[in-house]
Design a protein around this motif. Structure first.
Motif, PDB file in Angstrom:
ATOM      1  N   ALA A 132     -28.512   2.962-140.822  1.00 38.83           N
ATOM      2  CA  ALA A 132     -28.623   1.700-140.092  1.00 38.83           C
ATOM      3  C   ALA A 132     -29.274   0.626-140.956  1.00 38.83           C
ATOM      4  O   ALA A 132     -28.822  -0.521-140.990  1.00 38.83           O
ATOM      5  N   HIS A 191     -26.942  -2.410-142.447  1.00 41.12           N
ATOM      6  CA  HIS A 191     -27.205  -3.699-141.821  1.00 41.12           C
ATOM      7  C   HIS A 191     -28.003  -4.628-142.730  1.00 41.12           C
ATOM      8  O   HIS A 191     -27.613  -5.765-142.989  1.00 41.12           O
ATOM      9  N   ASP A 192     -29.148  -4.155-143.233  1.00 44.18           N
ATOM     10  CA  ASP A 192     -30.044  -5.036-143.972  1.00 44.18           C
ATOM     11  C   ASP A 192     -29.571  -5.326-145.396  1.00 44.18           C
ATOM     12  O   ASP A 192     -29.855  -6.399-145.935  1.00 44.18           O
ATOM     13  N   ALA A 221     -25.054  -6.207-144.503  1.00 48.36           N
ATOM     14  CA  ALA A 221     -24.677  -7.081-143.387  1.00 48.36           C
ATOM     15  C   ALA A 221     -23.580  -6.509-142.498  1.00 48.36           C
ATOM     16  O   ALA A 221     -22.771  -7.247-141.939  1.00 48.36           O
ATOM     17  N   SER A 249     -22.396  -5.059-139.026  1.00 46.85           N
ATOM     18  CA  SER A 249     -22.899  -5.311-137.677  1.00 46.85           C
ATOM     19  C   SER A 249     -23.373  -4.023-137.012  1.00 46.85           C
ATOM     20  O   SER A 249     -22.901  -2.925-137.328  1.00 46.85           O
ATOM     21  N   PHE A 250     -24.301  -4.181-136.072  1.00 50.80           N
ATOM     22  CA  PHE A 250     -24.797  -3.017-135.341  1.00 50.80           C
ATOM     23  C   PHE A 250     -23.696  -2.391-134.492  1.00 50.80           C
ATOM     24  O   PHE A 250     -23.712  -1.187-134.240  1.00 50.80           O
ATOM     25  N   ILE A 295     -21.999  -0.058-136.917  1.00 46.24           N
ATOM     26  CA  ILE A 295     -22.867   1.066-137.289  1.00 46.24           C
ATOM     27  C   ILE A 295     -23.025   2.027-136.117  1.00 46.24           C
ATOM     28  O   ILE A 295     -23.080   3.256-136.297  1.00 46.24           O
ATOM     29  N   THR A 353     -29.045   1.536-132.100  1.00 48.05           N
ATOM     30  CA  THR A 353     -28.844   1.415-133.542  1.00 48.05           C
ATOM     31  C   THR A 353     -29.743   0.324-134.117  1.00 48.05           C
ATOM     32  O   THR A 353     -30.300   0.472-135.211  1.00 48.05           O
ATOM     33  N   ARG A 354     -29.905  -0.757-133.384  1.00 47.27           N
ATOM     34  CA  ARG A 354     -30.806  -1.824-133.807  1.00 47.27           C
ATOM     35  C   ARG A 354     -32.235  -1.292-133.929  1.00 47.27           C
ATOM     36  O   ARG A 354     -32.970  -1.653-134.862  1.00 47.27           O
ATOM     37  N   ALA A 404     -32.673   0.700-137.172  1.00 52.50           N
ATOM     38  CA  ALA A 404     -32.859  -0.179-138.327  1.00 52.50           C
ATOM     39  C   ALA A 404     -34.240  -0.815-138.312  1.00 52.50           C
ATOM     40  O   ALA A 404     -34.868  -0.983-139.367  1.00 52.50           O
TER      41      ALA A 404
END
Length: 310
Positions: free
Chosen positions: A137, A141-142, A145, A147-148, A151, A162-163, A166
Motif C-alpha cells: 500500500a 500509493h506514496d 501514485a 489509487s487506493f 490497491i 487500504t488507506r 498506507a
C-alpha cells in the motif's frame, strides 16, 4: 492468403506490440519491484513473471496498460513477500538489502538510476519491517501514485482499509527514515574522512564524523553468519572500525543507491561493501554487506575491480 495465415500474422503482430509496450515499461516495473522486495534478483523475477502474465492475458479491453502492469507486478511482489516471510530464517535485524552499485566516477547508468532514485538502503531497511500488505500500500500509493481503489483489489481490502495500511506504514517510515543529507560531493568528503580516520587509528577524527546514535548493520549471509551484527552508538562503532581497519585491503570508491560507499576488493573479488547514510554532516548509519553470494552479483566488471587501490 488464407484466413489462418492472416490470423497467425495478427497474433504475431499483437505479440510484437505487447513486447514493445512491455519493454517501454520495464524500467518502471523494475523500480516498483525493487522497492517492494529490496532484492535486485527477486525484482527481475517479478518483472519476468509480469511478462508471462501479460503474454497469456487478453488485454484488448485494458485502457491503461502501464497501470495494469504495475498492479500485476504489485500482486506478484505481494505473493513473494508472503512466501518469503513464511520461510525466512535469517534475523531481519541484521539484513542489508541488495544495493545497486556503480563506480563513483562514472556516469550513472540508466538501469541503476531507475532502480534507486530516492531509495537509500536505510529506507529499504525500514520497508523490510512492514507487513507485506502495508509495504504494498505504501510503495504503490506514496511512491507511484496508484489509487487506493486499485490497491484494494490487490490486497483484498476495502479502499478505506487500504488507506489505513498506507497510513500506518507512512508513520513508521517517517519515524525511522533519516532526513535528506548534504549534496553528493559533501557526503563523499565525509565518507572519505571516516575511512582516513579509521585507517589512521584516529579516534577523535571518527568521533567528529559520526552521529552519537549511529547504527552499524553488518550482514554476512549464510556463509559468514558470524559477521552479522548490529552495533549502536558512536563509541561502539568506532571500536569496530578501528578493529577492521587493521586488515587493510584494496578499496574502490563506489556509489550504492545514490549514497557514498566503499568496496573492499580481495584478490580481484568483492570482499565487503560499506554504504554511508549521512545527515547534517554526520554519519547516521553504516550498512555493510559481507555476504559472498550477494557480493558476487553486484555486476561490477573485472576492469572496475582492477581500479581498486590500497
Amino acid at each position: 492468403m488464407t484466413g489462418r495465415e492472416r490470423g497467425d500474422r495478427r497474433v504475431d503482430h499483437d505479440k510484437e506490440f505487447l513486447a514493445r509496450r512491455f519493454d517501454a515499461d520495464r524500467g518502471h516495473l523494475r523500480a516498483v519491484a525493487y522497492r517492494m522486495l529490496g532484492s535486485v534478483s527477486e525484482a527481475e523475477d517479478a518483472v519476468q513473471e509480469a511478462w508471462f502474465k501479460l503474454s497469456r492475458s487478453d488485454v484488448s479491453g485494458v485502457e491503461n496498460l502501464s497501470g495494469w502492469l504495475t498492479t500485476v507486478v504489485g500482486r506478484v511482489c505481494l505473493d513473494m513477500l508472503r512466501s518469503r516471510g513464511s520461510r525466512r530464517e535469517d534475523p531481519l535485524e541484521y539484513y542489508v538489502p541488495d544495493p545497486v552499485v556503480r563506480v563513483a566516477d562514472t556516469t550513472d547508468p540508466e538501469h541503476a538510476a531507475e532502480l534507486t532514485e530516492s531509495v537509500g538502503l536505510a529506507l529499504l531497511v525500514v520497508l523490510d519491517t512492514l507487513g507485506p500488505a502495508e509495504r504494498l500500500a505504501f510503495v504503490l500509493h506514496d511512491m507511484f501514485a496508484v489509487s487506493f481503489d486499485e490497491i484494494a483489489k490487490i490486497v483484498d481490502r476495502t479502499p478505506a482499509a487500504t488507506r489505513q495500511l498506507a497510513s500506518r506504514a507512512r508513520r513508521r517510515v517517517q519515524d525511522a527514515t533519516p532526513a535528506p543529507g548534504p549534496d553528493a560531493r559533501r557526503q563523499r568528503e565525509i565518507a572519505d574522512a571516516f575511512l582516513a580516520a579509521a585507517h589512521g587509528g584516529d579516534f577523535e577524527g571518527l568521533l567528529a564524523v559520526l552521529d552519537p546514535d549511529v547504527v552499524l548493520r553488518a550482514d554476512g549471509g549464510r556463509t559468514l553468519a558470524a559477521v552479522s551484527q548490529v552495533v549502536r552508538g558512536a563509541e561502539a562503532v568506532i571500536a569496530q572500525a578501528l578493529t577492521y581497519a587493521k586488515f587493510r585491503t584494496d578499496t574502490l570508491r563506489v556509489v550504492a543507491n545514490g549514497q557514498p560507499a566503499v568496496l573492499s576488493v580481495v584478490k580481484g573479488r568483492p570482499g565487503s561493501l560499506m554504504t554511508f547514510t549521512i545527515v547534517e554532516d554526520r554519519i547516521v548509519a553504516l550498512h555493510i554487506l559481507a555476504d559472498p553470494e550477494r557480493l558476487a552479483t553486484l555486476g561490477l566488471s573485472a576492469e572496475d575491480l582492477a581500479r581498486a587501490t590500497s
